[in-house]
Design an enzyme around this catalytic site. Structure first.
Site, mmCIF file in Angstrom:
data_model
loop_
_atom_site.group_PDB
_atom_site.id
_atom_site.type_symbol
_atom_site.label_atom_id
_atom_site.label_comp_id
_atom_site.label_asym_id
_atom_site.label_seq_id
_atom_site.Cartn_x
_atom_site.Cartn_y
_atom_site.Cartn_z
ATOM 1 N N GLU A 15 1.085 2.936 28.102
ATOM 2 C CA GLU A 15 -0.370 2.758 28.124
ATOM 3 C C GLU A 15 -0.747 1.492 28.885
ATOM 4 O O GLU A 15 -1.677 1.494 29.707
ATOM 5 C CB GLU A 15 -0.914 2.684 26.695
ATOM 6 C CG GLU A 15 -2.427 2.467 26.655
ATOM 7 C CD GLU A 15 -2.953 2.161 25.266
ATOM 8 O OE1 GLU A 15 -4.171 2.253 25.055
ATOM 9 O OE2 GLU A 15 -2.142 1.813 24.388
ATOM 10 N N GLU B 168 -9.266 0.531 13.828
ATOM 11 C CA GLU B 168 -10.171 0.637 12.691
ATOM 12 C C GLU B 168 -11.191 -0.496 12.748
ATOM 13 O O GLU B 168 -10.974 -1.488 13.465
ATOM 14 C CB GLU B 168 -9.392 0.573 11.380
ATOM 15 C CG GLU B 168 -8.423 1.719 11.193
ATOM 16 C CD GLU B 168 -7.715 1.687 9.845
ATOM 17 O OE1 GLU B 168 -6.881 2.579 9.608
ATOM 18 O OE2 GLU B 168 -7.998 0.779 9.041
ATOM 19 N N GLY C 290 -7.972 -3.928 14.718
ATOM 20 C CA GLY C 290 -7.891 -3.528 16.112
ATOM 21 C C GLY C 290 -6.484 -3.739 16.630
ATOM 22 O O GLY C 290 -5.610 -2.875 16.522
#
Length: 255
Positions: free
Chosen positions: A118, A3, A7
């Site tokens: 990720e 956002e 972060g």
């Protein structure tokens, strides 16, 4: 997840999803969203309770065309310019309860669980990018001549290339071990933070030195090493900044 005001600090997100009958009413905004313009389906993290911290965060599947769901501008990034990165806005978007992903209140745990993979993915890109830059630079240093000889034959340049080759090989070995640990289900958040920290910072150092070895040609926008230099800069930022990686590792050490 990200956002304008949250972060790396996911627990500070302000986007809300309030239950109203058979729907959640979604309000808030997100930024730095990969494929935000193109995506027909986005998974949005939002708080569904006023509980502090990570409690009460849900993951909602929001579909293109839902009233109140709007795309903002395609962000003008320094590098990776072909990649779609966007802002998303949600104003009283009614999301069916059936679009809740997973169990209610478990959103933060789901995000953290998948962050290790990720970060491992980013590490793969980092090592591959460093290897590619080294290969390209070796070719250049063998072909480019100065003072009557290839620039790679000068001791300083040869030593620089030797250092890069050694560091890249170490990174590849470290990465291969991390991939093995991940496949065995043993790569925890600390291990993922370590490999992401090391490989992304290494890539930045390697490509900087490779650009230097290209001299003035390396600073030209149409040179592949220049594009790599720009595109790789974000590696130490997205997926958790270098500073956040150090914080995760530091906490695991009990300090």
């Amino acid at each position: 997840m990200s956002e304008p005001g949250a972060g790396s600090d996911l627990m500070s997100m302000r986007t809300t999803a309030v239950r109203d009958g058979d729907s959640y009413v979604l309000n808030g905004s997100k930024t730095f969203i990969t494929n935000g313009i193109q995506a027909d389906l986005v998974v949005v993290a939002a708080k569904s309770t006023q509980q502090p911290g990570s409690r009460g965060i849900n993951l909602l599947v929001v579909e293109r065309g839902m009233p109140g769901f709007e795309r903002g501008r395609k962000l003008d990034k320094l590098g990776l310019r072909a990649q779609d990165t966007a802002e998303l806005y949600f104003s009283d978007v009614r999301v069916p309860v059936n679009n809740l992903l997973g169990k209610g209140g478990r959103g933060f745990g789901y995000m953290v669980e998948n962050m290790s993979q990720e970060r491992l993915h980013i590490s793969v890109l980092a090592v591959a990018g460093a290897e590619a830059a080294l290969t390209q630079t070796l070719t250049y240093c063998k072909e480019r001549t100065a003072f009557g000889q290839p620039i790679g034959s000068f001791q300083h340049n040869r030593f620089t290339l030797a250092e890069i080759a050694t560091e890249v090989d170490i990174a590849r070995t470290y990465l291969d071990r991390a991939i093995h640990e991940h496949n065995m289900g043993r790569l925890d958040s600390t291990g993922a933070a370590m490999v992401k920290l090391w490989t992304s910072e290494l890539q930045k150092r390697v490509i900087d030195r490779c650009l230097q070895l290209h001299g003035g040609y390396g600073y030209m926008a149409d040179n592949p090493v220049a594009k790599t230099f720009i595109d790789s800069r974000v590696q130490t930022i997205y997926g958790g900044t270098t500073e956040i990686m150090k914080e995760i590792i530091g906490r695991s050490l009990g300090v």
